[in-house]
Every structure is written in structure tokens, then in C-alpha cells.
Design a protein around this motif. Structure first.
Motif, PDB file in Angstrom:
ATOM      1  N   LEU A  50      45.259  -4.262  87.531  1.00  0.00           N
ATOM      2  CA  LEU A  50      45.469  -4.448  88.971  1.00  0.00           C
ATOM      3  C   LEU A  50      46.844  -3.955  89.426  1.00  0.00           C
ATOM      4  O   LEU A  50      47.232  -4.188  90.562  1.00  0.00           O
ATOM      5  N   ASN A  51      47.560  -3.287  88.539  1.00  0.00           N
ATOM      6  CA  ASN A  51      48.890  -2.796  88.881  1.00  0.00           C
ATOM      7  C   ASN A  51      49.838  -3.904  89.331  1.00  0.00           C
ATOM      8  O   ASN A  51      50.366  -3.866  90.438  1.00  0.00           O
ATOM      9  N   PRO A  52      50.063  -4.895  88.505  1.00  0.00           N
ATOM     10  CA  PRO A  52      50.888  -6.020  88.942  1.00  0.00           C
ATOM     11  C   PRO A  52      52.369  -5.656  88.958  1.00  0.00           C
ATOM     12  O   PRO A  52      52.773  -4.647  88.377  1.00  0.00           O
ATOM     13  N   LYS A  53      53.146  -6.497  89.646  1.00  0.00           N
ATOM     14  CA  LYS A  53      54.595  -6.312  89.616  1.00  0.00           C
ATOM     15  C   LYS A  53      55.188  -7.118  88.471  1.00  0.00           C
ATOM     16  O   LYS A  53      56.097  -6.680  87.789  1.00  0.00           O
ATOM     17  N   LEU A  54      54.633  -8.320  88.306  1.00  0.00           N
ATOM     18  CA  LEU A  54      55.156  -9.222  87.279  1.00  0.00           C
ATOM     19  C   LEU A  54      54.073  -9.487  86.234  1.00  0.00           C
ATOM     20  O   LEU A  54      52.916  -9.709  86.568  1.00  0.00           O
ATOM     21  N   VAL A  55      54.474  -9.428  84.971  1.00  0.00           N
ATOM     22  CA  VAL A  55      53.557  -9.810  83.904  1.00  0.00           C
ATOM     23  C   VAL A  55      54.168 -10.982  83.142  1.00  0.00           C
ATOM     24  O   VAL A  55      55.295 -10.891  82.654  1.00  0.00           O
ATOM     25  N   VAL A  56      53.447 -12.091  83.107  1.00  0.00           N
ATOM     26  CA  VAL A  56      53.882 -13.248  82.341  1.00  0.00           C
ATOM     27  C   VAL A  56      53.159 -13.204  81.003  1.00  0.00           C
ATOM     28  O   VAL A  56      51.937 -13.210  80.959  1.00  0.00           O
ATOM     29  N   ALA A  57      53.926 -13.107  79.929  1.00  0.00           N
ATOM     30  CA  ALA A  57      53.308 -13.029  78.604  1.00  0.00           C
ATOM     31  C   ALA A  57      53.646 -14.304  77.842  1.00  0.00           C
ATOM     32  O   ALA A  57      54.796 -14.558  77.512  1.00  0.00           O
ATOM     33  N   ASP A  58      52.617 -15.123  77.608  1.00  0.00           N
ATOM     34  CA  ASP A  58      52.817 -16.395  76.916  1.00  0.00           C
ATOM     35  C   ASP A  58      52.540 -16.196  75.433  1.00  0.00           C
ATOM     36  O   ASP A  58      51.388 -16.079  75.035  1.00  0.00           O
ATOM     37  N   GLU A  59      53.579 -16.144  74.637  1.00  0.00           N
ATOM     38  CA  GLU A  59      53.434 -15.910  73.196  1.00  0.00           C
ATOM     39  C   GLU A  59      52.531 -14.712  72.912  1.00  0.00           C
ATOM     40  O   GLU A  59      51.504 -14.852  72.239  1.00  0.00           O
ATOM     41  N   PRO A  60      52.886 -13.536  73.411  1.00  0.00           N
ATOM     42  CA  PRO A  60      51.941 -12.414  73.330  1.00  0.00           C
ATOM     43  C   PRO A  60      51.649 -11.942  71.911  1.00  0.00           C
ATOM     44  O   PRO A  60      50.640 -11.291  71.680  1.00  0.00           O
ATOM     45  N   VAL A  61      52.523 -12.236  70.961  1.00  0.00           N
ATOM     46  CA  VAL A  61      52.283 -11.702  69.617  1.00  0.00           C
ATOM     47  C   VAL A  61      52.171 -12.773  68.544  1.00  0.00           C
ATOM     48  O   VAL A  61      51.936 -12.461  67.381  1.00  0.00           O
ATOM     49  N   SER A  62      52.317 -14.041  68.915  1.00  0.00           N
ATOM     50  CA  SER A  62      52.396 -15.048  67.856  1.00  0.00           C
ATOM     51  C   SER A  62      51.063 -15.254  67.142  1.00  0.00           C
ATOM     52  O   SER A  62      51.023 -15.791  66.046  1.00  0.00           O
ATOM     53  N   ALA A  63      49.951 -14.816  67.759  1.00  0.00           N
ATOM     54  CA  ALA A  63      48.661 -14.963  67.081  1.00  0.00           C
ATOM     55  C   ALA A  63      48.343 -13.746  66.219  1.00  0.00           C
ATOM     56  O   ALA A  63      47.274 -13.675  65.628  1.00  0.00           O
ATOM     57  N   LEU A  64      49.266 -12.790  66.165  1.00  0.00           N
ATOM     58  CA  LEU A  64      48.971 -11.537  65.472  1.00  0.00           C
ATOM     59  C   LEU A  64      49.669 -11.470  64.122  1.00  0.00           C
ATOM     60  O   LEU A  64      50.672 -12.143  63.884  1.00  0.00           O
ATOM     61  N   ASP A  65      49.148 -10.614  63.259  1.00  0.00           N
ATOM     62  CA  ASP A  65      49.800 -10.362  61.979  1.00  0.00           C
ATOM     63  C   ASP A  65      51.178  -9.773  62.225  1.00  0.00           C
ATOM     64  O   ASP A  65      51.390  -9.044  63.192  1.00  0.00           O
ATOM     65  N   VAL A  66      52.090 -10.091  61.321  1.00  0.00           N
ATOM     66  CA  VAL A  66      53.458  -9.598  61.484  1.00  0.00           C
ATOM     67  C   VAL A  66      53.475  -8.076  61.615  1.00  0.00           C
ATOM     68  O   VAL A  66      54.190  -7.513  62.432  1.00  0.00           O
ATOM     69  N   SER A  67      52.636  -7.405  60.837  1.00  0.00           N
ATOM     70  CA  SER A  67      52.636  -5.943  60.854  1.00  0.00           C
ATOM     71  C   SER A  67      52.212  -5.397  62.211  1.00  0.00           C
ATOM     72  O   SER A  67      52.561  -4.294  62.588  1.00  0.00           O
ATOM     73  N   VAL A  68      51.439  -6.182  62.942  1.00  0.00           N
ATOM     74  CA  VAL A  68      50.914  -5.716  64.224  1.00  0.00           C
ATOM     75  C   VAL A  68      51.826  -6.138  65.370  1.00  0.00           C
ATOM     76  O   VAL A  68      51.865  -5.502  66.417  1.00  0.00           O
TER      77      VAL A  68
END
Lengths: 357, 310
Positions: A172-190
């Protein structure tokens, strides 16, 4: 002028009992008086341990949880004054990336459907042809092939799913993106790949980020400004480099001291602050400074009975501690049982007793 | 934990793993179907249902005689009923009718009662559950208390009451079974929807600005429907048993010669000591038909469970 401005935001969850005649017994003060300013085009990192209220803060800003008090202004527009219905068209300006990409994608929607849905909901002009073109471009930008379109979330790996989640937040072409723990569920390598993707996207689409994480390295790498949260309040906020170079608040010091350094020499000699006890209950937070029950620098006066305000120590560096300057200058020693070198830590941990609060 | 150096060292684009897995893309439905085909329980269940439905549909062609034809009454002696023969495969009942023909036609009745009562009960129940699950709050409280009241009335008592009000008829039986099923479907769907409403993807849909109706009908409801489908097949099995029970008690209609499995059991009672097989046939038919739906329902539950998906 900040893109996102949060003033004295409070989110209190009532504690109720009884089925027919409900009585309120108090409230869990998940977020208790938070001020935030996120300038356009920057990344604001928010760190804190589990249960400190950082996710609730993110959801309150997204209006997924109703705040109890305070104000949220996005691009000069008051968000809290709008009803859910009036808010809906405004939502395209601020989007969220969730922690668990599997849970946040409807398992019955293929990628094409879940990327098209927001465009339809907001009646973005262009029709299905233009929408399809836009989605293909976006998939390419987040690093997924066009063949992903007819696939379902369960057919992707964790990192790919998060790329889909990011693509959906950007559609939707936002101005603000709120990322709540965007990578904590991912493997370290990813994790690194997704973090770098977020940075690239910020430049491409001139996005503003509010990134929430408990991983200090992730936040440091991506943020311009970092704020540390403890029990529903921000206790220190500074430019990322300054905060990591010279943490000032005792809690921040403890957090930074817990990050292992990949160098045995440094690791053996560095000073570590061991915090004792658990996070106090946000339903019944400690009086005065909320950290005083666990603070190694606790003083007899003020700490237990006066709530410290966020004071500006240096340009852009704010701390909520009565004795920040004295601690920084070394005029107040930490209580000896709480601070130890890494080697002596186990002994200290077993001998020290938590002072009664 | 990844240090900035590590983060910088890896290239962001290109995807973490290759997407080019050789297996073709498949949706949830085809995935469930594939797993159903591999499950022997499902195959047996489906076969039983197929036989049951086939017999019901083609009853006039399968049955050698009319189910009401009692022209063999003269062959019946008290305490001695003609057993299986070439002309009467399953023998003759105490009232001189061909047992096999009655059994075949009885499948029609069972299927009719099962399908109609399921359709009515499930539709009303799903409507009520949808109302409670979509709105929550006080709507949920009020609706669910009403459902609790419905649930507290014993089904058999209710069926007798309906029969007393509307007279003994097929309609009464269908209404009674349908009403008993309403609260089951309502509670099931409502509970599932409340659970799904708290899911992250619903939050995500809200944050994307999708309307409340859109969220309920496009996300929450489709994701809540699996247990309803499973319950539907299991309910069909129960409805067949319940219908037989009500017929056994004589609540299903005023025509005593109507071919019904439950009524056949009643008729067999008088000859239970001398010809127990007369009770065995309809009993076995009821069990097999119900078993078919139960097996299919259970294997559907497994096939549709996203947690078991590979």
C-alpha cells in the motif's frame, strides 16, 4: 517535524473478575506514559526484555490495541481521534511486519490473493492488470520469484514467508512501517538477509521504521535512534552509536553487558552486571523509579519514591535516572554483589541476596 | 545473534533458500484430498457411504419386491419364520414381508432423515455460531446462553414433545434431530471463530485496513469451517442412529408398514427368540451406515488438520 509523534501514551489492561457483575481490581500497565518522535526516513529501534510492553506499544501505535490515554500523530494527523471506520482508509500510511510470518499469513490465501487483498480493500486505482504488475514488481524487490504468486504460505521457508509479510506491508506504499520482532522467529543465517532487505527497502521507498526487538545487535545495525524500555516506560533514548558506546542508565548498562563479545580476551576481562530477580509485575509496578528494585546503583534517597523524568544529558541522549551523571562519572559505586568480572560471576550470583523492595 | 559484520557480509536478495522445489504447488484442499486417498480408514468409510447412498437411490431397482407387500403372510407360522431362500434372500418377517426389500428401502428413509436434519441443524447452528463468533461481546453472551438452554433439553424428551405437538411424522423426527444438532454446530463454530479472531493474520488484516465483514467472511469463517465439516459427517452418523431410535419408539409416522430400520427392529422384537436374525439385519445396516460416516469424519479431521500437514 517527526513523521510519528507519540505523547504520553498509556495502555492499561483492566483486571476484571466475576461473570455477571464484573469488578475491576486494577490494571496491568503495559505501556505507561511513552513519548516517541520518529523523524521521516529514519529508523527508530525499541529494545527491552520480554514483557516490558514493547509489543503492546507497537500494537497501540497500529491501533490494534486501544490506548487508554495519550496521543498518536502520524504525519500531522491525529490517529486516536478517528473511529475504526474512519481510520481504515488512513491505515495504508502505516503498516506492520509481524514477528511470526506463518501466523500472520492466512494459510488459505495464496501469495497473489494476500497481496491483492489490501489493494482491493483500499480501492487502489488501476484494476487487476495494474495490481498484478505492482505485485510482481514488489515480489522482485523483496527477492521472491514470480512463481511464488500461486503458492501458499506453508510452501515457503521462514525467511521467504517473512519476505511475503514485508511485501504485504509495502503493497500500500506506507510512510511508516512498524516491525515487531521482524527477525526473531527466523534462523540466524536468515536474519541478516531480512535485516539487510529492510535496509534496502528503506532507501528504495524512503520508508520510516519503528523496529522492535530484543536482539541488541539487530537493533543496533538497523537503527538511527534506539530507545530502551523497562516496565512500560522508556528509560533511555539516544542515537544508536552513542547508546552502544556509552550506555548511561543502569538498566541499559546491564543489557549491553549481557551481549557476548566474540573475543575471548574481551570476554574474560569485561565487567558484567548481573540483574537479580524478575521483571516486577506491571499490574503493581514499583514506586518511584521502576528499576530501583533491581538497580545496583540504587540510592537511599529519591530512587524509591520519585519517578525520574526523561532528562536530556547530551543532544539526542535522554535518560530517566536521578543519578545518571554521578554514575557516568563513577562517583557512585555499584553495590559490589551485583557487579563482578565474568569469571567471578557464578560465585557472586550464589552469594548475593536481593535486597527487599 | 548476528553481529553487524556478519549482517553486512551476506547479500540480501535472492532468497535464503531456492524456491525451485520440484513438487507442483498445491492448495490446502488438494493436499487434504491426497491424504484422504492414502488413508485406508477414509477409503473404507467412503466405500460404505457409497454403498449406502447407492442402495438408497436405486432402491426400486435393487429390491425384488415392494417393501409393503405382505403376500407371504401365509408362509409365516408363529415362532417359525421362513429364513433365507432363493426368492427371499433374507427371509420373511413376522408380517409376511420380504426382509431384503424392506432393508433396501429403509436406506432411503435413513438417508433422507440424516441429510435433511443435518442440513437444517447445521445451517441454523452455523448461522447462530457465526452471529456470536463474528460480533463477540454481549451478542455472543446472549446468543450463547440461549444455546446453552437448548443444549440442556434432553434430545429424546424434545423429540417426544415435538411428536406430541406436530403428530407422529417424518417431519417431527427430522425437526427433533435438527434442533438437537443446532447447539452443537453453534458452539463449535463460535468457539473456533473466537480462537481464530485472536490469530495474528486477523490482526494483520485489520492493520491492512480490511473491513470487519471482509475479515469475518474471507478470513475467520473459512479458517473456522474445518471442524464444522468434520462434525457434519459425524452428525450424519448420529442422525441415522437417532432416527432409528425414534422410529423404534414409534415416533416416526403413523404408517406401520413404512420401511424403516428402526421400525424393523421393533417388528423383530416379537420374534427375537425364534428369529434373532430379523433384528440383526437392520441393526447391522444402521451400524454400517453410521460407521461409514464416522470413519470418513475421523479421517477428514486428520486430513484437514493443518498441524498434521507435512
Amino acid at each position: 517535524m517527526s513523521l510519528l509523534q507519540v505523547r504520553d501514551l498509556k495502555v492499561h489492561f483492566p483486571i476484571r473478575s466475576g461473570t455477571l457483575f464484573t469488578r475491576q481490581h486494577g490494571s496491568v500497565k503495559a505501556v505507561d506514559g511513552v513519548d516517541l518522535d520518529v523523524p521521516a526516513g529514519t529508523t527508530f529501534g525499541l529494545v527491552g526484555e520480554s514483557g516490558c510492553g514493547k509489543s503492546t506499544l507497537a500494537r497501540a501505535i497500529m491501533r490494534l490495541v486501544e490506548p487508554t490515554a495519550g496521543s498518536i500523530t502520524l504525519d500531522g494527523r491525529d490517529l486516536l481521534g478517528l473511529s475504526e471506520r474512519r481510520l481504515r482508509p488512513v491505515r495504508r500510511d502505516f503498516q506492520m511486519v509481524f514477528q511470526d510470518p506463518m501466523a500472520s499469513l492466512d494459510p488459505r490465501q495464496n501469495v497473489e490473493s494476500l497481496l491483492t487483498e489490501p489493494l482491493r480493500a483500499h480501492r487502489i486505482p488501476g484494476g487487476s492488470v495494474e495490481h498484478a504488475r505492482r505485485i510482481r514488481t514488489l515480489l522482485e524487490v523483496v527477492g521472491l520469484p514470480a512463481t511464488a504468486l500461486e503458492r501458499y504460505p506453508h510452501e515457503f521457508s521462514g525467511g521467504q514467508r517473512q519476505r511475503i509479510g514485508i511485501a504485504r506491508a509495502l503493497v500500500l506504499n506506507p510512510k511508516l512501517v512498524v516491525a515487531d520482532e521482524p527477525v526473531s522467529a527466523l534462523d540466524v543465517s536468515v536474519q541478516a538477509q531480512v535485516i539487510n532487505l529492510l535496509k534496502e527497502l528503506q532507501e528504495t521507498f524512503s520508508l520510516t521504521y519503528l523496529v522492535i526487538a530484543h536482539d541488541l545487535a539487530v537493533v543496533r545495525h538497523i537503527s538511527d535512534t534506539v530507545a530502551v524500555m523497562y516496565l512500560g516506560q522508556i528509560i533511555e533514548q539516544a542515537p544508536a552509536t552513542a547508546l552502544y558506546r556509552a550506555p548511561t542508565h543502569p538498566y541499559t548498562k546491564a543489557l549491553m553487558g549481557a551481549v557476548p563479545v566474540p573475543d575471548p580476551a574481551v570476554e574474560a576481562s569485561r565487567t558484567r552486571i548481573l540483574l537479580r530477580g524478575d521483571l516486577p509485575s506491571p499490574a503493581n509496578p514499583p514506586s518511584g523509579c521502576r528499576f530501583h528494585t533491581r538497580c545496583p546503583w540504587r540510592q537511599a534517597t529519591r530512587c524509591a519514591d520519585e519517578r525520574p523524568a526523561l532528562r536530556t544529558l547530551a543532544p539526542g541522549h535522554q535518560v530517566a535516572c536521578h543519578f545518571a551523571e554521578e554514575i557516568a562519572a563513577g562517583r557512585i559505586p555499584p553495590s559490589t554483589t551485583a557487579v563482578s568480572s565474568a569469571a567471578a560471576a557464578p560465585a557472586a550470583a550464589s552469594s548475593a541476596a536481593e535486597p527487599p523492595s | 545473534m548476528s553481529t553487524p559484520e556478519q549482517v553486512a557480509a551476506t547479500r540480501p536478495t535472492g532468497g535464503d533458500e531456492a524456491i525451485g522445489s520440484p513438487r507442483p504447488t498445491r492448495g490446502l484442499r488438494s493436499d487434504a484430498l491426497r491424504r484422504l486417498r492414502r488413508n485406508p480408514m477414509a477409503v473404507v468409510g467412503f466405500t460404505l457411504i457409497l454403498i449406502f447412498v447407492g442402495v438408497a437411490v436405486f432402491a426400486p431397482w435393487i429390491a425384488p419386491y415392494s417393501p409393503k407387500d405382505n403376500s407371504w403372510l401365509s408362509e409365516v407360522r408363529p415362532g417359525a419364520y421362513p429364513g433365507p431362500s432363493a426368492e427371499h434372500w433374507l427371509g420373511i418377517d413376522p408380517l409376511g414381508r420380504d426382509v431384503f426389500s424392506r432393508l433396501v428401502y429403509g436406506a432411503r428413509q435413513s438417508l433422507l432423515i440424516g441429510v435433511v436434519s443435518l442440513a437444517v441443524g447445521a445451517t441454523v447452528g452455523v448461522g447462530i455460531g457465526l452471529l456470536a463468533g463474528a460480533f463477540g461481546g454481549w451478542v455472543d453472551t446472549v446468543v450463547m446462553r440461549l444455546v446453552d438452554i437448548m443444549l440442556s433439553v434432553p434430545g429424546l424428551l424434545f423429540a417426544i414433545a415435538i411428536a406430541a405437538m406436530l403428530g407422529q411424522s417424518l417431519t417431527s423426527v427430522m425437526i427433533a434431530i435438527a434442533v438437537v444438532n443446532i447447539p452443537i454446530f453453534a458452539r463449535l463454530l463460535r468457539g473456533e471463530m473466537l480462537g481464530q479472531r485472536a490469530a495474528d493474520y486477523v490482526l494483520a488484516a485489520r492493520s491492512l485496513g480490511i473491513s470487519r465483514a471482509g475479515i469475518v467472511f474471507r478470513h475467520v469463517l473459512p479458517n473456522s469451517f474445518t471442524p464444522v465439516i468434520v462434525q457434519g459427517t459425524l452428525t450424519l452418523a448420529l442422525a441415522i442412529v437417532e432416527a432409528a431410535g425414534l422410529a423404534f419408539l414409534g415416533l416416526s409416522g403413523s404408517d406401520p408398514s413404512a420401511p424403516e430400520w428402526g421400525r424393523m427392529l421393533t417388528d423383530a422384537q416379537v420374534a427375537l427368540t425364534s428369529a434373532p436374525q430379523l433384528a440383526l439385519y437392520p441393526g447391522l445396516a444402521i451400524v454400517l451406515a453410521a460407521l461409514g460416516f464416522t470413519l470418513l469424519g475421523e479421517s477428514l479431521r486428520e486430513a484437514l488438520d493443518p498441524k498434521l500437514r507435512r
